[in-house]
Design a protein around this motif. Structure first.
Motif, PDB file in Angstrom:
ATOM      1  N   UNK A 156       0.748  -1.149   0.460  1.00  0.00           N
ATOM      2  CA  UNK A 156      -0.068   0.055   0.281  1.00  0.00           C
ATOM      3  C   UNK A 156       1.134   1.058  -0.118  1.00  0.00           C
ATOM      4  N   UNK A 157      -0.015   2.101  -0.158  1.00  0.00           N
ATOM      5  CA  UNK A 157       0.721   3.084  -0.285  1.00  0.00           C
ATOM      6  C   UNK A 157       1.431   3.817   1.099  1.00  0.00           C
ATOM      7  N   UNK A 158       0.806   3.330   2.229  1.00  0.00           N
ATOM      8  CA  UNK A 158       1.369   3.667   3.607  1.00  0.00           C
ATOM      9  C   UNK A 158       2.658   3.064   3.977  1.00  0.00           C
ATOM     10  N   UNK A 159       3.161   2.255   3.214  1.00  0.00           N
ATOM     11  CA  UNK A 159       3.841   1.300   4.210  1.00  0.00           C
ATOM     12  C   UNK A 159       5.432   1.601   2.300  1.00  0.00           C
ATOM     13  N   UNK A 160       4.630   1.476   1.317  1.00  0.00           N
ATOM     14  CA  UNK A 160       5.943   1.339   0.194  1.00  0.00           C
ATOM     15  C   UNK A 160       7.489   2.175   0.840  1.00  0.00           C
ATOM     16  N   UNK A 161       6.929   3.181   1.578  1.00  0.00           N
ATOM     17  CA  UNK A 161       8.455   4.131   1.541  1.00  0.00           C
ATOM     18  C   UNK A 161       9.344   3.477   2.401  1.00  0.00           C
ATOM     19  N   UNK A 162       8.576   2.433   3.385  1.00  0.00           N
ATOM     20  CA  UNK A 162       9.154   2.003   4.381  1.00  0.00           C
ATOM     21  C   UNK A 162      10.147   0.183   4.023  1.00  0.00           C
ATOM     22  N   UNK A 163       9.219  -0.348   2.685  1.00  0.00           N
ATOM     23  CA  UNK A 163       9.444  -1.471   2.518  1.00  0.00           C
ATOM     24  C   UNK A 163      10.498  -1.464   1.594  1.00  0.00           C
ATOM     25  N   UNK A 164      10.530  -0.230   0.820  1.00  0.00           N
ATOM     26  CA  UNK A 164      11.783   0.429  -0.245  1.00  0.00           C
ATOM     27  C   UNK A 164      13.063   0.846   0.247  1.00  0.00           C
ATOM     28  N   UNK A 165      13.240   1.796   1.620  1.00  0.00           N
ATOM     29  CA  UNK A 165      14.679   2.108   2.508  1.00  0.00           C
ATOM     30  C   UNK A 165      15.105   0.237   2.506  1.00  0.00           C
ATOM     31  N   UNK A 166      13.735  -0.338   3.557  1.00  0.00           N
ATOM     32  CA  UNK A 166      14.404  -1.393   4.224  1.00  0.00           C
ATOM     33  C   UNK A 166      14.875  -2.428   3.202  1.00  0.00           C
ATOM     34  N   UNK A 167      14.289  -2.448   1.736  1.00  0.00           N
ATOM     35  CA  UNK A 167      15.309  -2.680   0.457  1.00  0.00           C
ATOM     36  C   UNK A 167      16.808  -2.831   0.378  1.00  0.00           C
ATOM     37  N   UNK A 168      17.076  -1.448   0.226  1.00  0.00           N
ATOM     38  CA  UNK A 168      18.223  -0.920   0.262  1.00  0.00           C
ATOM     39  C   UNK A 168      19.420  -1.307   1.490  1.00  0.00           C
ATOM     40  N   UNK A 403      16.554 -15.698   3.930  1.00  0.00           N
ATOM     41  CA  UNK A 403      15.184 -15.427   3.879  1.00  0.00           C
ATOM     42  C   UNK A 403      14.567 -14.999   4.718  1.00  0.00           C
ATOM     43  N   UNK A 404      15.356 -15.625   6.234  1.00  0.00           N
ATOM     44  CA  UNK A 404      14.541 -15.498   7.512  1.00  0.00           C
ATOM     45  C   UNK A 404      14.775 -14.207   7.868  1.00  0.00           C
ATOM     46  N   UNK A 405      16.382 -14.220   7.407  1.00  0.00           N
ATOM     47  CA  UNK A 405      16.441 -12.581   8.334  1.00  0.00           C
ATOM     48  C   UNK A 405      15.762 -11.183   8.016  1.00  0.00           C
ATOM     49  N   UNK A 406      15.518 -11.544   6.065  1.00  0.00           N
ATOM     50  CA  UNK A 406      15.162 -10.783   5.747  1.00  0.00           C
ATOM     51  C   UNK A 406      14.054 -10.573   5.737  1.00  0.00           C
ATOM     52  N   UNK A 407      12.519 -11.538   6.056  1.00  0.00           N
ATOM     53  CA  UNK A 407      11.538 -11.179   5.839  1.00  0.00           C
ATOM     54  C   UNK A 407      11.045 -11.510   7.128  1.00  0.00           C
ATOM     55  N   UNK A 408      12.031 -11.923   7.878  1.00  0.00           N
ATOM     56  CA  UNK A 408      11.569 -11.069   9.911  1.00  0.00           C
ATOM     57  C   UNK A 408      11.227 -10.021  10.142  1.00  0.00           C
ATOM     58  N   UNK A 409      12.411  -8.779   9.716  1.00  0.00           N
ATOM     59  CA  UNK A 409      12.580  -7.728  10.673  1.00  0.00           C
ATOM     60  C   UNK A 409      11.185  -6.698   9.240  1.00  0.00           C
ATOM     61  N   UNK A 415       4.358  -4.206   9.972  1.00  0.00           N
ATOM     62  CA  UNK A 415       3.711  -4.453  11.281  1.00  0.00           C
ATOM     63  C   UNK A 415       3.334  -3.080  12.417  1.00  0.00           C
ATOM     64  N   UNK A 416       4.382  -2.515  12.837  1.00  0.00           N
ATOM     65  CA  UNK A 416       4.942  -1.280  13.503  1.00  0.00           C
ATOM     66  C   UNK A 416       4.731   0.069  12.947  1.00  0.00           C
ATOM     67  N   UNK A 417       4.905  -0.152  11.214  1.00  0.00           N
ATOM     68  CA  UNK A 417       3.954   1.414  10.505  1.00  0.00           C
ATOM     69  C   UNK A 417       2.594   1.740  10.665  1.00  0.00           C
ATOM     70  N   UNK A 418       2.035   0.076  10.413  1.00  0.00           N
ATOM     71  CA  UNK A 418       0.644   0.171  10.264  1.00  0.00           C
ATOM     72  C   UNK A 418       0.018   0.314  11.817  1.00  0.00           C
ATOM     73  N   UNK A 419       0.657   0.149  12.191  1.00  0.00           N
ATOM     74  CA  UNK A 419       0.092  -0.109  13.925  1.00  0.00           C
ATOM     75  C   UNK A 419       0.451   1.268  14.584  1.00  0.00           C
ATOM     76  N   UNK A 420       0.937   1.964  13.645  1.00  0.00           N
ATOM     77  CA  UNK A 420       1.620   3.098  14.465  1.00  0.00           C
ATOM     78  C   UNK A 420       0.659   4.275  13.561  1.00  0.00           C
ATOM     79  N   UNK A 421       0.078   4.254  12.182  1.00  0.00           N
ATOM     80  CA  UNK A 421      -0.468   5.085  11.171  1.00  0.00           C
ATOM     81  C   UNK A 421      -2.090   4.357  12.041  1.00  0.00           C
ATOM     82  N   UNK A 422      -2.288   3.503  12.392  1.00  0.00           N
ATOM     83  CA  UNK A 422      -3.410   3.000  12.814  1.00  0.00           C
ATOM     84  C   UNK A 422      -4.149   3.905  14.169  1.00  0.00           C
TER      85      UNK A 422
END
Length: 437
Positions: A156-168, A403-409, A415-422
């Motif tokens: 979603x638009x709400x978390x795309x910035x976080x996903x983008x930053x995390x990947x880098x 994969x675990x080290x990547x997907x886990x965090x 989830x933290x970002x979505x909880x904060x937005x909520x």
């Protein structure tokens, strides 16, 4: 109805191209991040092929290797999740527009044997690489053309910035880890568990590659090539150069240039080392002049430990005698030195220096200069220590860990970002209700 089916077909085709590009770029970037030194060595090959070695700083290949790995992985990651749907397809098209003619030049002129796009994980010929890039260029043009309407976002638009930053951030940290330690995935013929002796053998029924060496001599300003069979008997000919060509391509074993020559007296120690039933420590240092000496105390401790328990210890290098003497003066090294081909040493371990443990020609363990075993680890004979036995961890186990080290965090942060937005939305609603009352 016809337009609807056409639109659906275009949509499916665009996303097939999009996921193809994402998969290839993520894989290519990850492989480069996994083995930055290997990528740097390949960049050095390109620099030498273009005749730019005198103009390019020594640090450029290493910096370029890091940047390439991070850039390719991030671009593929953005394409996979549909992030930056305008920028990512544009950059992808620019990359493929540059790489396709480059690989065509490589295929025609063949200055290096392979492009190195997938490192040692998947080795392609230059023509195979060009064919692959033609497919990717078509996919990149397709995605670029329909980038505004054909790419569906997976976040979603709400978390795309976080996903983008995390990947880098993830791929940068992974690259730095592989530089400081060793590649997590070792695709070279000297990986842990590899039998060097078997890697040098040619299977029964296979024909070896045969080579032909020609010698160039000059006389009266005229140069002429001779083979060993028609060597010039006239002593007035002057030697100029020699060339070795492949006469007939055959089976080439994964390991074909491994040899250990004593620096002290020129004795060939290869068979002695590979056939030894006991443990052998190999300190691998291609260039002693540029070797990191920060772990020299631990190296000397390992040498003392090997002497105490009757293990062979050799320092393999391709350095000249004066550099060996300087290393001995600066570090107090008492261990013997042996000479091995530079490329072989850089292939064995991506660390200068690095430590390799062998037993009967089998690679039991490896350590970079930053993870050398200390006195707390070397507290008993090797056959009673975990470092003296083969690690049962397979590629599948390592892949699951990464994969675990990547997907886990990533999941946790999302989830933290979505909880904060909520929570922020609920608080804002409560404030609006108080204002109305």
């Amino acid at each position: 109805m016809e337009n609807k089916h056409l639109h659906r077909a275009i949509f499916v085709w665009v996303n097939i191209c999009r996921f193809l590009l994402a998969g290839v770029f993520i894989f290519s970037g990850f492989i480069k991040a996994n083995d930055p030194y290997g990528t740097a060595y390949k960049i050095q090959d390109y620099v030498e092929a273009w005749g730019l070695s005198q103009l390019i700083p020594d640090a450029f290949p290493y910096l370029g290797a890091m940047v390439m790995g991070v850039f390719e992985f991030a671009l593929g990651f953005y394409m996979l999740f549909g992030i930056h749907r305008k920028v990512a397809p544009t950059l992808m098209l620019l990359v493929m527009s540059f790489m396709t003619p480059l690989t065509l030049w490589l295929a025609i002129s063949n200055p290096i044997s392979d492009c190195g796009c997938f490192g040692d994980a998947v080795v392609l010929t230059n023509w195979e690489t060009f064919g692959k890039n033609i497919v990717l260029l078509i996919a990149a043009i397709t995605v670029f053309k329909w980038r505004k309407t054909g790419i569906v976002k997976l976040v979603s638009e709400k978390v795309d910035w976080l996903v983008a930053l995390y990947g880098v951030v993830f791929i940068i940290l992974y690259t730095l880890y592989c530089i400081r330690e060793l590649p997590v995935f070792d695709f070279r013929p000297y990986h842990i568990g590899a039998d060097i002796r078997k890697g040098m053998e040619i299977p029964e029924g296979e024909k070896p590659t045969t080579y032909e060496t020609t010698f160039i001599y000059a006389k009266d300003g005229v140069e002429k090539e001779f083979t060993i069979d028609n060597f010039p008997s006239d002593s007035t000919w002057t030697f100029v150069d020699s060339k070795t060509r492949i006469k007939e391509k055959g089976y080439e074993p994964p390991i074909h240039d491994f040899s250990i020559i004593s620096q002290e007296d020129g004795t060939d120690l290869t068979d002695m080392v590979l056939d030894d039933d006991n443990y052998t420590f190999l300190l691998v240092a291609p260039y002693l002049k540029n070797a990191d000496d920060s772990g020299i105390d631990l190296i000397n401790e390992v040498y003392d430990y090997s002497v105490e328990h009757g293990y062979r210890f050799l320092c393999l290098t391709s350095s000249p005698d004066e550099d060996i003497a300087m290393w001995q003066d600066n570090t107090g090294a008492e261990y013997p030195f042996a000479l091995t081909d530079e490329i072989t040493l850089k292939t064995i371990i991506r660390s200068n220096p690095g430590l390799v443990l062998l037993k009967k020609g089998v690679v039991i363990n490896k350590w970079s200069n930053n993870q050398l075993p200390d006195e707390y680890v070397l507290r008993a004979p090797l056959d009673k220590l975990s470092i003296g036995t083969l690690n049962p961890k397979t590629v599948s186990h390592k892949l699951a860990e990464v994969i675990g080290w990547f997907t886990g965090p990533l999941i946790f942060l999302t989830l933290c970002d979505l909880a904060w937005l909520k929570w922020h939305k609920r608080k804002k609603k409560q404030e609006e209700e108080k204002t109305e009352n």
